[in-house]
Design a protein around this motif. Structure first.
Motif, short mmCIF file in Angstrom:
data_model
loop_
_atom_site.label_atom_id
_atom_site.label_comp_id
_atom_site.label_asym_id
_atom_site.label_seq_id
_atom_site.Cartn_x
_atom_site.Cartn_y
_atom_site.Cartn_z
N ALA A 75 0.89 -1.20 0.11
CA ALA A 75 0.08 0.22 0.00
C ALA A 75 0.98 1.17 0.01
CB ALA A 75 -0.83 -0.18 1.23
N TYR A 76 2.05 1.14 0.69
CA TYR A 76 2.84 2.28 0.69
C TYR A 76 3.54 2.74 -0.59
CZ TYR A 76 6.93 5.37 2.23
OH TYR A 76 7.76 6.35 2.27
N ASP A 77 4.14 1.62 -1.30
CA ASP A 77 4.52 1.80 -2.67
C ASP A 77 3.54 2.10 -3.74
OD1 ASP A 77 6.92 0.95 -1.50
OD2 ASP A 77 6.71 -1.18 -2.40
N GLN A 78 2.33 2.07 -3.64
CA GLN A 78 1.40 2.40 -4.46
C GLN A 78 0.64 3.64 -4.16
OE1 GLN A 78 -1.51 -0.70 -5.87
NE2 GLN A 78 0.21 -2.31 -6.00
N LEU A 79 0.58 4.13 -2.91
CA LEU A 79 0.20 5.27 -2.49
C LEU A 79 1.25 6.42 -2.89
CD1 LEU A 79 -2.20 6.80 -1.33
CD2 LEU A 79 -1.10 6.33 0.96
N LEU A 80 2.51 6.14 -2.85
CA LEU A 80 3.45 7.12 -3.16
C LEU A 80 3.38 7.88 -4.46
CD1 LEU A 80 7.03 5.76 -1.78
CD2 LEU A 80 5.65 7.87 -0.79
N PRO A 81 3.12 7.22 -5.64
CA PRO A 81 3.04 8.02 -6.89
C PRO A 81 1.72 8.97 -6.82
CG PRO A 81 3.41 5.74 -7.34
CD PRO A 81 2.92 5.74 -5.74
N ILE A 82 0.43 8.61 -6.00
CA ILE A 82 -0.46 9.51 -5.94
C ILE A 82 -0.09 10.74 -5.07
CG2 ILE A 82 -2.77 9.53 -5.25
CD1 ILE A 82 -3.05 6.42 -5.76
N PHE A 83 0.54 10.56 -4.19
CA PHE A 83 0.69 11.44 -3.15
C PHE A 83 1.83 12.35 -3.95
CE2 PHE A 83 3.96 12.96 0.44
CZ PHE A 83 3.08 13.77 0.85
N MET A 84 2.72 11.87 -4.70
CA MET A 84 3.95 12.88 -5.30
C MET A 84 3.08 13.51 -6.59
SD MET A 84 6.86 10.31 -5.70
CE MET A 84 7.95 9.59 -4.04
N HIS A 85 2.20 12.74 -7.11
CA HIS A 85 1.30 13.35 -8.33
C HIS A 85 0.35 14.35 -7.90
CE1 HIS A 85 0.06 13.70 -12.50
NE2 HIS A 85 -1.21 13.45 -12.17
N TYR A 86 -0.16 14.60 -6.62
CA TYR A 86 -1.11 15.56 -6.15
C TYR A 86 -0.54 16.75 -6.31
CZ TYR A 86 -5.20 16.54 -3.54
OH TYR A 86 -6.77 17.12 -3.25
N PRO A 87 -1.33 17.82 -6.32
CA PRO A 87 -0.73 19.32 -6.49
C PRO A 87 -0.39 19.70 -5.20
CG PRO A 87 -2.89 19.06 -7.45
CD PRO A 87 -2.70 17.62 -6.90
N VAL A 88 0.87 20.70 -5.12
CA VAL A 88 1.42 21.13 -4.11
C VAL A 88 0.52 22.21 -3.41
CG1 VAL A 88 3.35 22.61 -3.28
CG2 VAL A 88 3.56 20.98 -5.01
N GLN A 89 0.47 22.12 -2.09
CA GLN A 89 -0.30 23.28 -1.38
C GLN A 89 0.44 24.17 -0.57
OE1 GLN A 89 -2.81 21.53 1.88
NE2 GLN A 89 -4.42 23.10 1.46
N SER A 90 0.21 25.23 -0.64
CA SER A 90 1.35 26.27 0.05
C SER A 90 1.07 26.47 1.41
CB SER A 90 1.05 27.75 -0.58
OG SER A 90 1.88 28.85 0.03
N SER A 91 2.05 26.48 2.26
CA SER A 91 1.90 26.65 3.71
C SER A 91 1.29 27.78 4.14
CB SER A 91 3.53 26.74 4.21
OG SER A 91 4.08 27.65 3.87
N LYS A 92 0.89 29.00 3.03
CA LYS A 92 0.33 30.32 3.25
C LYS A 92 -1.30 30.09 3.22
CE LYS A 92 4.27 32.69 2.70
NZ LYS A 92 4.97 34.13 1.72
N ASP A 93 -1.64 28.86 2.64
CA ASP A 93 -2.98 28.62 2.28
C ASP A 93 -3.66 28.62 3.61
OD1 ASP A 93 -5.74 27.46 1.78
OD2 ASP A 93 -4.74 26.63 0.14
N PRO A 94 -4.96 29.35 3.53
CA PRO A 94 -5.82 29.83 4.68
C PRO A 94 -6.35 28.37 5.45
CG PRO A 94 -6.95 30.45 2.97
CD PRO A 94 -5.56 30.21 2.46
N GLN A 95 -6.30 27.23 4.52
CA GLN A 95 -6.75 26.05 5.17
C GLN A 95 -5.92 25.24 5.69
OE1 GLN A 95 -8.87 24.06 1.90
NE2 GLN A 95 -10.36 25.52 1.71
N VAL A 96 -4.60 25.55 5.63
CA VAL A 96 -3.56 25.09 6.35
C VAL A 96 -3.41 25.26 7.74
CG1 VAL A 96 -0.99 24.58 6.05
CG2 VAL A 96 -2.12 24.51 4.13
N HIS A 97 -3.16 24.35 8.73
CA HIS A 97 -3.10 24.72 10.03
C HIS A 97 -2.12 23.60 10.52
CE1 HIS A 97 -6.58 27.54 10.16
NE2 HIS A 97 -7.23 26.69 9.50
N LEU A 98 -0.79 24.19 10.56
CA LEU A 98 0.30 23.31 11.02
C LEU A 98 0.22 22.85 12.34
CD1 LEU A 98 3.23 24.85 8.68
CD2 LEU A 98 1.73 22.91 8.35
N PRO A 99 0.73 21.92 12.87
CA PRO A 99 1.38 20.90 12.07
C PRO A 99 0.61 19.59 11.53
CG PRO A 99 1.63 20.23 14.50
CD PRO A 99 0.97 21.48 14.34
#
Length: 621
Positions: free
Chosen positions: A303-327
């Protein structure tokens, strides 16, 4: 009599190489789809936020289909032999892989992916063939690392093919611009090239692969005959070596056609049918624990090996996005294409190949396969927890660099965990007769894990990005990894089949020693008077005439029993009883009935002529 020095067991390198050639095309075909599956699903007009779910379901369909036929492939190999089933499975996988490349709809992609799973039964069969070729425990780390090594080499070429050869008309217009078929089917070219590798493996197996199933070894193999004929001009004629059967008592001392005199004499009316293995022999306690460990390992690792390409292909989300609440709250990926993903997986495969070949056999022999497995299962959850936070790094280079480091650590653990689990599972089998079925069961049960893992990861990834928590999918895999680590501590390293063979060899060496025929405790006279019944009997001193015939009744005084010095204390009592030898007459040239019931005639076939007359000898029973 001087014992001959026992040669150390050696790997059957030629046959392992042929098995590796047969196996090579399958990992290439399986891993080639990783980089372009997200693009393929998108080409079927699927929304970006639904790609992970459908990719997970497609992987689950493959594994569930494999689950349905895993046991059937294993039992077929136990009945019809390893070689024909391996070649049949390779042919079916090749056809279904080509059909998958020509998919134009989501439904057709699911159908052909299911056909790939149904025909992919070689995992357990090749593993069984390796176990039959190499039963010695000290050679198992090297032997069982060959097929994972082949997988890693295939995982180098597979992602490269899949990532760089899709959409060939757009990427390489000078080469493929005029080929309309490739324009209509942009994902077909990698699978068409992989089919050539399949054909090479099928041909090599047909011509040079030997059957490893004991019951099928004696049958004529026309593929091997053709292979010898084709390779004869290119190889030196070697002296043909005699192949000894597993039962030494059934072999004459010299090669040649067996005769009535060299065959065992059995009691009249006694017909002992071969013992058929039972399901209880397959599902022993240690085998059941190993199956559970292998299933969980396949569940989260695949599952890890097959989820990695999907995760890598998914668009980048900026840390300044208002929907991002780190960590914790973020839902971004790497935003890279299939070509870059294929390159990362190629490095992943190269590293795995080096670890498999240079590190694993040494570590496994030094620290033990069970200890290596325990260390790996504790490391997997840590990698899964850390993976999603790589998306928070500021640059593409830092994201891909740190991710590559985590992938290499995971690769190291996977390279150790799967062969170690395979060795433990193989050595837990009750006998070689059930090994094909056991590995078929392992393929089917682990396929459930390979189906549930990607489906669970894909569903949680889709749900996680919808609510803004991409960590959910990765932490779910971490929980699965922790649960799968628990039964590992109940495993025990079994001796395997090589230990039994070594003990038998030692016993044979003891029998070859001259002290086996040592005089009994009470001294015997060299001659005795004639018996009152008129039967002539002559007791022979073993020291002066060890191979003279003895004619007389079967009294206890006539038997030669092993002394305590020549018997092993740990030997089974039935085995010790079977080593009590009694000398009887064995005139040559006479039909059945002369030799007492239960006796065995050891003949060199020197006197097996048409007249039925020959040279005398001594029999033991």
């Amino acid at each position: 009599m001087v014992k001959e020095a026992k040669r150390a067991p050696q790997l059957p390198k030629q046959q392992l190489l042929i098995l590796a050639v047969c196996r090579f095309a399958e990992p290439v075909a399986m891993t080639s789809v990783y980089p372009y599956i997200p693009e393929m699903i998108q080409s079927f007009n699927v929304r970006d936020d639904q790609v992970a779910k459908w990719a997970g379901l497609m992987s689950a369909v493959f594994s569930l289909s494999q689950c349905l036929t895993g046991i059937a492939w294993g039992r077929a190999s136990d009945r019809f032999g390893r070689k024909p089933i391996i070649l049949l499975a390779l042919t079916c996988t090749m056809i279904s892989s080509v059909m998958f490349g020509f998919s134009k709809s989501l439904v057709w992609a699911f159908i052909t992916r299911s056909m790939q799973g149904l025909s992919n039964g070689n995992v357990g069969i090749i593993r069984t063939a390796v176990a039959e070729l190499v039963p010695q425990r000290e050679l198992q780390p090297r032997a069982f690392s060959v097929m994972p090594l082949v997988w890693n080499i295939g995982s180098i070429f597979g992602p490269s093919f899949g990532g760089s050869l899709v959409h060939p008309v757009e990427r390489y217009p000078q080469l493929f611009g005029k080929i309309k078929v490739l324009e209509k089917f942009p994902f077909a070219l990698p699978n068409m090239l992989i089919s050539v590798i399949f054909l090479f493996g099928i041909t090599s197996g047909f011509l040079f692969l030997h059957e490893t199933l004991e019951e099928r070894k004696s049958r004529p193999d026309y593929g091997l005959m053709l292979g010898k004929l084709l390779s004869a001009p290119c190889t030196r004629q070697r002296r043909r070596r005699r192949t000894w059967s597993s039962n030494e008592e059934e072999d004459p001392f010299l090669s040649g056609n067996s005769s009535e005199m060299s065959s065992p004499v059995t009691k009249p009316g006694v017909n002992v049918p071969p013992k058929q293995p039972r399901w209880a022999d397959v599902f022993s306690r240690q085998s059941n624990i190993n199956l559970l460990v292998y299933t969980f390992l396949a569940m989260h690792s695949v599952a890890y090996d097959q989820l990695l390409p999907i995760f890598m292909h998914y668009p980048v989300q900026s840390s300044k996005d208002p929907q991002v609440h780190l960590p914790w709250k973020f839902a971004g990926g790497f935003g890279i294409d299939s070509n870059r993903i294929g390159l990362l997986f190629t490095v992943y495969g190269v590293f795995g190949m080096l670890i498999q070949f240079f590190v694993f056999p040494t570590f496994a022999r030094k620290y033990g396969v069970l200890n290596c497995l325990r260390a790996c299962v504790l490391t997997f959850p840590l990698i899964y927890v850390a993976t999603p936070f790589t998306a928070l790094l500021p640059t593409d280079a830092s994201r891909q660099g740190v991710m590559m480091g985590l992938m290499l650590i995971k690769c190291f653990c996977g390279i150790f965990a799967f062969p170690c689990s395979t060795i433990l599972l193989t050595n837990s089998a009750a006998s070689l007769k059930v090994l094909g079925t056991l590995n078929g069961v392992a393929t089917s049960i682990s396929a459930i894990g390979r189906a549930a893992g990607p489906a669970l990861a894909g569903a949680t990834f889709t749900a996680g990005v919808d609510i803004g928590y991409v960590v959910i999918s990765w932490w779910t895999l971490a929980v699965v990894g922790i649960i799968g680590a628990v039964p590992v501590w109940s495993l025990v390293e079994m001796e395997g089949f090589g230990a039994i063979e070594d003990e038998d060899d030692d016993e044979d060496d003891e029998l070859d020693d001259s002290d086996v025929f040592a005089a009994p405790t009470e001294p015997e006279p060299k001659t005795s008077a004639l018996q009152s019944s008129g039967t002539h009997a002559r007791k022979v001193s073993v020291a002066t005439a060890p191979f003279e015939d003895v004619i007389g009744d079967e009294s206890p005084s006539d038997s030669r029993q092993l002394t305590p010095a020549t018997s092993r204390g740990s030997r089974d009592p039935s085995r010790r009883a079977s080593l009590q030898l009694s000398r009887v007459a064995s005139p040559i040239g006479l039909g059945p009935g002369v030799v007492p019931a239960g006796a065995r005639r050891y003949s060199s076939d020197l006197g097996a002529t048409r007249s039925g007359m020959g040279v005398g000898g001594t029999s033991y029973y």
